[in-house]
Structure formats: structure tokens, C-alpha cells
Design a protein around this motif. Structure first.
Motif, short mmCIF file in Angstrom:
data_model
loop_
_atom_site.label_atom_id
_atom_site.label_comp_id
_atom_site.label_asym_id
_atom_site.label_seq_id
_atom_site.Cartn_x
_atom_site.Cartn_y
_atom_site.Cartn_z
N ARG A 1 1.38 -1.05 0.11
CA ARG A 1 0.02 -0.26 -0.12
C ARG A 1 1.27 1.44 0.00
O ARG A 1 0.09 2.27 -1.13
CB ARG A 1 -1.00 -0.17 1.43
CG ARG A 1 -1.99 1.45 1.69
CD ARG A 1 -2.52 1.62 2.64
NE ARG A 1 -1.99 1.43 4.02
CZ ARG A 1 -2.43 1.60 4.73
NH1 ARG A 1 -3.43 1.37 4.91
NH2 ARG A 1 -1.62 1.50 5.86
N HIS A 2 1.85 1.02 0.50
CA HIS A 2 2.33 2.85 0.59
C HIS A 2 3.29 2.68 -0.24
O HIS A 2 3.19 3.45 -1.07
CB HIS A 2 3.92 2.09 2.06
CG HIS A 2 5.19 3.46 2.01
ND1 HIS A 2 4.68 4.38 2.68
CD2 HIS A 2 6.83 3.47 1.78
CE1 HIS A 2 5.95 4.78 2.50
NE2 HIS A 2 6.91 4.41 1.77
N VAL A 3 4.38 1.51 -1.36
CA VAL A 3 4.12 1.68 -2.33
C VAL A 3 3.67 2.55 -3.39
O VAL A 3 3.91 3.29 -4.07
CB VAL A 3 4.50 0.55 -3.13
CG1 VAL A 3 5.20 0.60 -4.71
CG2 VAL A 3 6.49 -0.48 -2.11
N TRP A 4 2.14 1.47 -3.13
CA TRP A 4 0.75 2.17 -4.45
C TRP A 4 0.87 3.67 -4.80
O TRP A 4 0.65 4.03 -4.73
CB TRP A 4 -0.27 1.06 -4.05
CG TRP A 4 -1.19 0.82 -5.31
CD1 TRP A 4 -0.79 1.50 -6.75
CD2 TRP A 4 -2.86 0.96 -4.90
NE1 TRP A 4 -2.31 1.91 -6.95
CE2 TRP A 4 -3.09 0.63 -6.58
CE3 TRP A 4 -2.95 0.13 -4.02
CZ2 TRP A 4 -4.07 0.61 -6.46
CZ3 TRP A 4 -4.39 -0.11 -4.60
CH2 TRP A 4 -5.11 -0.17 -5.63
N THR A 5 0.73 4.46 -2.77
CA THR A 5 0.09 4.99 -2.14
C THR A 5 1.08 6.56 -2.62
O THR A 5 0.37 7.59 -2.43
CB THR A 5 -1.13 5.09 -1.79
OG1 THR A 5 -0.44 4.55 0.14
CG2 THR A 5 -1.57 4.26 -2.01
N TRP B 1 -8.22 -5.14 2.55
CA TRP B 1 -9.27 -4.66 3.63
C TRP B 1 -8.59 -3.30 4.02
O TRP B 1 -9.45 -1.78 4.17
CB TRP B 1 -8.31 -5.33 5.10
CG TRP B 1 -9.35 -6.43 4.99
CD1 TRP B 1 -10.38 -6.62 3.99
CD2 TRP B 1 -8.86 -7.30 5.72
NE1 TRP B 1 -11.02 -7.79 4.33
CE2 TRP B 1 -9.75 -8.44 6.06
CE3 TRP B 1 -8.35 -7.83 6.11
CZ2 TRP B 1 -9.60 -9.85 6.11
CZ3 TRP B 1 -8.37 -9.04 6.70
CH2 TRP B 1 -8.75 -9.85 7.10
N LEU B 2 -6.90 -3.00 3.96
CA LEU B 2 -6.02 -1.85 3.75
C LEU B 2 -6.51 -1.00 2.88
O LEU B 2 -7.03 0.53 3.30
CB LEU B 2 -4.47 -1.53 3.82
CG LEU B 2 -4.09 -2.85 4.81
CD1 LEU B 2 -2.37 -3.05 4.76
CD2 LEU B 2 -4.34 -2.69 6.34
N THR B 3 -7.13 -0.65 1.54
CA THR B 3 -7.37 0.67 0.82
C THR B 3 -8.99 0.78 1.17
O THR B 3 -9.23 1.97 0.16
CB THR B 3 -6.80 0.63 -0.85
OG1 THR B 3 -7.54 -1.06 -0.85
CG2 THR B 3 -5.58 0.36 -0.61
N SER B 4 -9.64 -0.05 1.24
CA SER B 4 -10.86 -0.03 1.66
C SER B 4 -11.35 0.88 2.93
O SER B 4 -12.91 0.75 3.02
CB SER B 4 -11.65 -1.70 1.79
OG SER B 4 -11.84 -2.19 2.28
N GLY B 5 -10.80 1.09 4.16
CA GLY B 5 -11.06 0.91 4.81
C GLY B 5 -11.58 0.35 5.97
O GLY B 5 -11.84 0.77 7.05
N ALA B 6 -11.66 -0.88 5.41
CA ALA B 6 -11.88 -1.77 6.01
C ALA B 6 -11.70 -2.68 7.60
O ALA B 6 -12.89 -3.31 7.95
CB ALA B 6 -13.10 -2.61 5.23
N SER B 7 -10.80 -2.05 7.21
CA SER B 7 -9.76 -3.14 7.86
C SER B 7 -9.68 -2.26 9.69
O SER B 7 -9.73 -1.33 9.28
CB SER B 7 -7.95 -3.21 7.41
OG SER B 7 -7.29 -3.85 7.78
N PRO B 8 -9.79 -3.18 10.28
CA PRO B 8 -9.67 -3.03 11.79
C PRO B 8 -7.68 -1.85 12.12
O PRO B 8 -8.18 -1.52 12.92
CB PRO B 8 -10.04 -4.04 12.81
CG PRO B 8 -8.85 -4.95 12.00
CD PRO B 8 -9.50 -4.55 10.80
#
Length: 453
Positions: free
Chosen positions: A385-389, A445-452
């Protein structure tokens, strides 16, 4: 802050002046950054047997500008739960730029060459441990220019020696002594250079958290010491150094300063890489929205402990008498130290070089055992995610990584693009359906905001 200034202005306490100021140099250290000054240089001073250090910066000359006018003296600001203290260190006797590397290594009075140049400084492939022969700087060094890479300068200096010497890698590389020996030998063979002196490459494990120094730290050191120090380094009370006792030409009595000498560093090294460093990387990428580690650990502590207990611990061989549960608990306590102000962004740098040492070994071992590396995969997905964003990706493979994900729209495309980068993942992990599926699930999960998390 010169030696004379110390005598004239520091009448406060014994911690306000160095315990020793050696008259000669027996150690050349490549990478005279904050970590070395807060760790190995402190051990060398506390050993008390007169070994001086010549510190050589391989990149910015800023540390030379800071320490040379101070006769190599600097202060260590130690921040812990019970408060802050400062002391002056005098073991660094020379501070030079990289151009001096080969000449100083060639000096027969030098008996130890140590290194803290970070993982990327070795210009190797983290997945294989081999020299990156396609690296432009390595290619230029090998084909005849005056060396500018760490490995090139090290080999050039060793080739000029007759006297025996120990090369002491203190960076977070798996089997760091053997890995560095392999890089030196590969470079020398490719460059047509012969090394005839006796050499030893002991393995080591180093552990101390050393965040970047701030202007506020400079001010606090001045308040405590009564003199302005431009070379302040900041650290925690905890420190550890485990060293393979295999030296070619003598060494300081580091054991008197608390270092552990052993015939087998590997169990300590693996524990540190997979528990402290692996958890640190997980914390940095999963908690990127927090500026400081101490804030992130309060929210992510449960996930970190699950990674340590369920994924990392089963892959470790624990030395006899070592309290692993106490060590894991102590890591979370150290991370939660608010006085350090350790930035998550500092830990997140150079992820392509760090993940193979810290997390991917755990992944491979768990997969080989028929287990799902769920929590290690979560940490890797957070890096993806870090690399992508990330707007500013600080990584030696930044261009390659950005290009890989530039056309990716869905998490599955990001995962497939990054798994294809063999310099990070090797060819094996790309073929693991279990690992890929975990990464896709976590990244979604991490990119959708659904992850806790």
C-alpha cells in the motif's frame, strides 16, 4: 566543542567529559552516522583500552562539518521513562570523507574495519545476497574508476594491506559477516583485484533504537552539558551487541562494556531481525498515519503481538537461558517510549532492502511448515500500500517500484506487479498461491478502509 572547551566549560560531572580520549586509531568505521555513534563507539569508549576510531562518511559530509571542529567529540542524549541524560564520547578521533577510505584501511595500525552503511549501502540483491552487477555505480567501480561504492572502497583498501584485519559488519543483513565476505570476494574477482592479507568476517547483531536528531535535541543537550554540540545523537537506554568471537588481529575488550561474545550469532540475529526489525517495519507501514512510533504502537499493539507470537516465534531457535517472552514484551515497551519521538517515516525508508531480511524469511519458513503467514503477510501488504500510494517513496528501487504499480487499479494487480520484482521477493514467493491470496485480501482491506488496522 574542542577538548580545551571541555576542560574550560564542563565542570559539572563525570558524564560531562569523555571517559577516555585515545591517542591512536585502531578501528576504521565506514558509515559514521547516528547509529554507530550511539552504539559501537559507546562500547569502544566503555571498553577502556584505548582503541580510537576513524569514522568515514560514505555520503554526506555533514557529519565531518559537525564533528571535525569538535575534535571528534559529541554527546549521546539518552531518553528513557525515567528522564533524559547526556554524556560526551571521545572514542572517535578522526572524521573523514569517503575519498579517504582506501588509504585509512591500508594503514597497518588499523586492525578492525567496521561498517554501518544500511542495507542499501551494500548494493546487493537482498533476495540472493549477491552483488548487484547491474548497479551503475558498481559497474563503474569494477571497470576502473576510483571506487565510490562502499564495497569498491573496502576492496581497494584491503588490496593494499599486508597486515591481518577484521571486517565487522554491523548492519541488518542475514548472516552479515558471511554475506559481506561474499560481496567482497565477488567484487574483487570481477574487478581483477587480489586481496592477500588475512581477513576475518565475524557475524554480529546490534540493537538500539536511534531516531533522527532534532533542533530540540540540540537545545536539550546544551542545557544538560553547558556547551553547544552540533553532533548530538539521541537514543534509548536499551543497548545490545552480540559478536562472533573470530578476529584476525585483536579487538577492544567490548565484553567489559556489555557486549556478548559467542560462537554462534545466528539465533540472536534471527530473533532481532524478525522480532524487533520485522515488527518495526510492520508498525511503520501499518501505522503510517501516525507521525511517531509511540503513538502507533498504542493502536497496533495487538496486531504486532500476533505477528510475533503466531508467525515469527515458530521460526526461531532460542538460545539457552534466553527469556523470549520477556524480550517480546520489552519490544512493545521500547516502542511505546514517547520521549524518543521515533518517526514512522524514518523506519519506512528503503523497504525493498529491508523486507527480505525482516519479514520474507518468516513468510518462507511458515509456508514451508504448511502454515499461513497471516500477520507477516499483513505487514507486507501494508508495504505494498505504501509503494502504491506514497507521494515521496524513499527507496533505492523507487523508480522500479513506481513503474511496476503505475497501471494497477485493483489490489490484485498491485500484488501481482510487486511480487514480480525478483530483487525483493525472489522467484519462489511469486509462485505461492497462499501468500498471494493473503496479500490480496489484506491489501483490499487496507485500501477500502474496512480493515480494523
Amino acid at each position: 566543542m574542542s577538548t580545551d572547551q571541555l576542560e574550560d566549560t564542563m565542570r559539572l560531572s563525570l558524564t560531562s567529559r569523555p571517559r577516555q580520549v585515545p591517542s591512536s586509531v585502531g578501528i576504521v568505521h565506514l558509515g559514521i552516522g547516528a547509529f554507530h555513534r550511539a552504539h559501537q563507539a559507546v562500547y569502544t569508549e566503555d571498553a577502556g583500552d584505548g582503541w580510537g576510531i576513524c569514522g568515514i562518511t560514505q555520503r554526506s559530509a555533514a557529519v565531518v562539518d559537525q564533528l571535525a571542529p569538535q575534535d571528534g567529540l559529541y554527546s549521546v542524549l539518552e531518553r528513557g521513562p525515567e528522564g533524559v541524560s547526556a554524556r560526551i564520547i571521545g572514542s572517535v578521533r578522526e572524521v573523514l570523507t569517503g575519498d579517504a577510505t582506501a588509504d585509512r584501511i591500508a594503514d597497518p595500525e588499523v586492525r578492525v574495519v567496521s561498517l554501518t552503511v544500511t542495507e542499501k549501502g551494500y548494493r546487493h540483491d537482498p533476495a540472493t545476497g549477491r552483488l548487484r552487477l547491474d548497479d551503475p555505480e558498481i559497474c563503474l567501480d569494477i571497470t576502473g574508476r576510483e571506487p565510490r561504492t562502499v564495497i569498491g572502497r573496502l576492496v581497494r583498501g584491503l588490496a593494499r594491506r599486508d597486515a591481518p584485519v577484521t571486517i565487522l559488519c554491523c548492519d541488518n543483513l542475514t548472516s552479515n559477516g558471511a554475506t559481506l565476505r561474499g560481496l567482497v570476494e565477488e567484487y574483487a574477482e570481477r574487478a581483477g583485484v587480489k586481496i592477500t592479507c588475512d581477513t576475518a568476517f565475524p557475524a554480529t547483531m546490534v540493537d538500539r533504537i536511534v531516531p533522527a536528531t532534532t533542533a530540540e535535541d540540540l537545545d536539550e543537550a546544551e542545557r544538560l552539558l553547558g556547551v553547544r554540540d552540533q553532533g548530538v545523537v539521541v537514543t534509548e537506554p536499551f543497548t545490545q551487541w552480540v559478536i562472533e568471537d573470530s578476529f584476525a588481529a585483536g579487538r577492544p575488550a567490548w565484553e567489559k562494556a556489555g557486549a556478548i561474545f559467542t560462537e554462534d550469532v545466528a539465533p540472536y540475529e534471527l530473533m532481532k531481525l524478525r522480532l524487533l526489525n520485522g515488527t518495526h517495519s510492520m508498525l511503520a507501514y501499518l501505522g503510517a498515519r501516525f507521525e511517531y512510533v509511540s503513538d502507533a504502537v498504542g493502536v497496533l499493539g495487538d496486531a504486532l503481538r500476533l505477528y510475533m507470537d503466531e508467525d515469527a516465534t515458530p521460526t526461531l531457535t532460542v538460545p539457552t537461558g534466553f527469556d523470549l517472552e520477556e524480550y517480546k514484551a520489552s519490544l512493545l515497551t521500547r516502542f511505546a517510549n514517547p520521549a524518543l519521538k521515533h518517526r514512522t517515516a524514518q523506519i519506512a525508508m528503503d523497504g525493498s532492502q529491508k523486507l527480505p531480511q525482516r519479514l520474507l524469511g518468516v513468510v518462507r519458513d511458515r509456508l514451508a511448515a504448511g502454515a499461513e503467514p497471516r500477520w507477516a503477510a499483513l505487514a507486507v501488504a501494508a508495504w505494498m500500500r505504501h509503494v502504491w500510494t506514497a507521494k515521496n517513496l524513499d527507496d533505492p528501487l523507487a523508480d522500479h517500484l513506481r513503474m511496476a504499480v503505475s497501471r494497477a487499479v485493483r489490489p490484485s494487480e498491485v500484488v501481482d506487479a510487486l511480487l514480480s520484482i525478483t530483487e525483493v521477493f525472489g522467484p519462489d514467493l511469486r509462485e505461492s498461491a497462499v501468500f498471494r491470496d493473503l496479500l490480496v485480501e489484506h491489501l483490499a482491506w487496507l485500501t477500502s478502509g474496512a480493515s480494523p488496522y
